[in-house]
Design a protein around this motif. Structure first.
Motif, short mmCIF file in Angstrom:
data_model
loop_
_atom_site.label_atom_id
_atom_site.label_comp_id
_atom_site.label_asym_id
_atom_site.label_seq_id
_atom_site.Cartn_x
_atom_site.Cartn_y
_atom_site.Cartn_z
N GLU A 21 9.74 17.48 -25.16
CA GLU A 21 8.08 18.98 -24.90
C GLU A 21 7.41 17.95 -24.88
O GLU A 21 5.68 18.81 -23.85
CB GLU A 21 8.20 20.10 -26.25
CG GLU A 21 7.57 21.14 -25.58
CD GLU A 21 7.22 21.96 -26.61
OE1 GLU A 21 6.33 22.74 -27.15
OE2 GLU A 21 8.25 22.16 -27.29
N THR A 22 6.31 17.66 -25.23
CA THR A 22 5.86 16.15 -25.47
C THR A 22 5.15 15.79 -23.68
O THR A 22 4.76 16.72 -23.04
CB THR A 22 4.98 15.67 -26.05
OG1 THR A 22 5.43 16.55 -27.28
CG2 THR A 22 3.92 15.16 -26.01
N ALA A 23 6.56 15.48 -23.13
CA ALA A 23 6.32 14.49 -21.71
C ALA A 23 6.39 15.88 -20.34
O ALA A 23 5.11 15.64 -20.04
CB ALA A 23 7.48 13.90 -21.87
N ALA A 24 6.77 17.20 -20.96
CA ALA A 24 6.99 18.11 -19.92
C ALA A 24 5.13 18.58 -20.06
O ALA A 24 4.56 18.58 -18.54
CB ALA A 24 7.90 19.09 -20.69
N ARG A 25 4.89 18.97 -20.67
CA ARG A 25 3.19 19.37 -21.23
C ARG A 25 2.21 19.10 -20.25
O ARG A 25 1.36 19.25 -19.69
CB ARG A 25 3.56 20.28 -22.39
CG ARG A 25 4.02 21.01 -22.52
CD ARG A 25 3.45 21.74 -24.17
NE ARG A 25 4.29 22.78 -24.31
CZ ARG A 25 4.66 24.32 -23.75
NH1 ARG A 25 3.62 24.44 -22.40
NH2 ARG A 25 5.58 24.45 -24.84
N LEU A 26 2.59 16.73 -20.77
CA LEU A 26 2.01 16.16 -20.12
C LEU A 26 1.86 16.02 -18.45
O LEU A 26 0.57 16.37 -17.66
CB LEU A 26 2.17 15.01 -20.77
CG LEU A 26 1.35 14.90 -21.84
CD1 LEU A 26 1.45 13.15 -22.23
CD2 LEU A 26 -0.33 14.50 -22.19
#
Length: 280
Positions: A21-26
């Protein structure tokens, strides 16, 4: 430079959903893409004496690899779509150990999200875990998401600053994140040894120069000065300033020396309270 290509380790562990999710939001924030990596490990060829069973071993290994790839891609696609279906994604499968695969592929990414050191509990102490290996060999920053909380752009960021090359590299690499922070704190921890007051003043001067450099990039930062063992004091100060992310340089002294004597890098890699953005 923004984080346009974000490489994420798809190994299964408790932190994987937050990592993806962190990768997606970045990627969503910076208009970038997410590359999910499945490291299948090293597969040995059947020994010569296997005879007619050799083909069965090969077929079984291929089937297991295919199943792993399908499961990882499904997990990646599902979570990315939950954040935004417009985020470009790519899934790659490499038949190699996770550390090597992430380091090799990570040279063509802007940020790498490896699994947390807790996922490498079976790795002998003298060998580098995946996150350590990637940080030391990829030439790119890593973002460790050790738990289930997703670090948010726009939160509070703490910088562990000692004036060294690795710390300077980490701050420069983290500029895209720092530019969106609601507050930035520069943490200076003097050991109280060697030069005493002279050392403390030198640290403070270095911290002031860093805040001036950050200001030139439109980032206002405050200094927080303390004395003690950085291994313990840095995480404590990060908690005091309510940081959502800690930026730090990795292995300013040799990894072997930290293995023997202990060190801030190893302490930060193994803590689970706070995401850490780290460069070497």
């Amino acid at each position: 430079m923004d984080f346009r290509t974000i490489l994420v380790d798809l190994r299964e562990d408790a932190a994987r959903p937050a990592r993806m999710e962190t990768a997606a939001r970045l990627a969503e924030k910076f208009g970038g893409s997410v590359v999910g990596l499945t490291a299948a490990g090293t597969h040995l060829e059947p020994f010569r004496g296997a005879g007619e069973n050799a083909g069965q071993y090969v077929a079984l290994a291929a089937s297991e690899l295919q199943q792993l790839a399908v499961e990882h891609k499904a997990a990646l696609d599902t979570l990315i779509a939950r954040v935004s279906p417009t985020i470009p994604t790519r899934h790659i499968v490499i038949e190699a150990e996770p550390g090597w695969a992430l380091a090799e592929e990570g040279r063509f990414a802007d940020l790498i999200l490896p699994g947390p050191p807790s996922a490498d509990a079976d790795v002998p102490a003298l060998l580098a875990g995946v996150a350590e290996y990637v940080m030391l060999n990829a030439g790119r920053p890593v973002l460790l998401v050790p738990g289930t909380a997703v670090p948010q752009l726009g939160g509070r960021v703490a910088i562990a600053w000692n004036g060294g090359r690795e710390a300077a590299r980490a701050v420069a690499d983290a500029l895209p994140w720092l530019a969106h922070a609601s507050a930035v704190s520069v943490l200076l921890v003097s050991t109280g040894k060697k030069g005493g007051e002279f050392e403390a003043e030198a640290y403070r001067d270095s911290g002031k120069r860093l805040t001036a450099w950050l200001a030139a990039h439109g980032i206002n930062a405050s200094l927080v000065v303390a004395e003690g063992d950085p291994d313990h004091v840095v995480p404590q100060l990060a908690g005091t300033v309510q940081a959502d992310l800690l930026v730090a340089g990795g292995y300013g002294r040799s990894r072997l020396r930290e293995l023997v004597l202990g060190g801030t890098t190893r302490a930060l890699l193994r803590q689970t309270a706070l995401p850490v953005f780290m460069s070497h």
